[in-house]
Design a protein around this motif. Structure first.
Motif, PDB file in Angstrom:
ATOM      1  N   PHE A  30       0.267  -1.413  -0.563  1.00 26.21           N
ATOM      2  CA  PHE A  30      -0.225   0.166  -0.318  1.00 26.21           C
ATOM      3  C   PHE A  30       0.735   1.261  -0.342  1.00 26.21           C
ATOM      4  CE2 PHE A  30      -2.234  -3.567   2.338  1.00 26.21           C
ATOM      5  CZ  PHE A  30      -2.854  -3.694   1.389  1.00 26.21           C
ATOM      6  N   MET A  32       1.180   5.179   0.766  1.00 28.22           N
ATOM      7  CA  MET A  32       0.285   6.657   0.730  1.00 28.22           C
ATOM      8  C   MET A  32       1.079   7.361   0.742  1.00 28.22           C
ATOM      9  SD  MET A  32      -1.365   3.761   3.438  1.00 28.22           S
ATOM     10  CE  MET A  32       0.380   3.477   3.252  1.00 28.22           C
ATOM     11  N   THR A  38      -2.872   7.402  -3.765  1.00 31.59           N
ATOM     12  CA  THR A  38      -2.894   6.168  -2.215  1.00 31.59           C
ATOM     13  C   THR A  38      -2.764   4.936  -3.890  1.00 31.59           C
ATOM     14  OG1 THR A  38      -5.226   5.615  -2.441  1.00 31.59           O
ATOM     15  CG2 THR A  38      -4.065   6.049  -0.546  1.00 31.59           C
TER      16      THR A  38
END
Length: 115
Positions: A30, A32, A38
């Protein structure tokens, strides 16, 4: 070694490189950014290696979830490359060992120079 790596005072227009090698299992990522960007990174993307530009004045975070299908070691590698090509701070290389069914996490961050 630590499963957390943070680079501070990263120069504008640097590049963050992240890659995972080896092991039995899969890794999800992930990505970000403090500006609200994102992305989800798949196992295939992380095995091939991901590179993202770092722009001031943002902070960048990568969370990796390593899921082990068998006893093995996955190695997380990351570094920040400055605009001139040299590396900012120390490169990060962390072998993460797990047994079948284990789930482990690695966190990577970069904070750019603030204007």
């Amino acid at each position: 070694m630590s499963r957390i790596k943070i680079w501070n005072r990263v120069p504008d227009r640097s590049q963050l490189h992240v890659q995972v090698e080896g092991g039995e299992g899969a890794v999800d990522g992930f990505y970000m950014v403090s500006d609200g960007t994102t992305e989800e990174w798949s196992d295939g993307m992380l095995r091939a290696g991901q590179t993202r530009s770092l722009r001031t004045p943002n902070t960048y975070n990568v969370g990796l979830v390593l899921r082990f299908a068998g006893a093995s070691t996955m190695t997380v590698k990351a570094h920040v490359e400055k605009p001139g090509g040299s590396h900012h701070g120390d490169d990060y290389e962390e072998p993460v060992t797990g047994a079948a069914g284990d789930v482990k996490a690695v966190a990577i961050g970069a904070v750019t120079l603030q204007s």
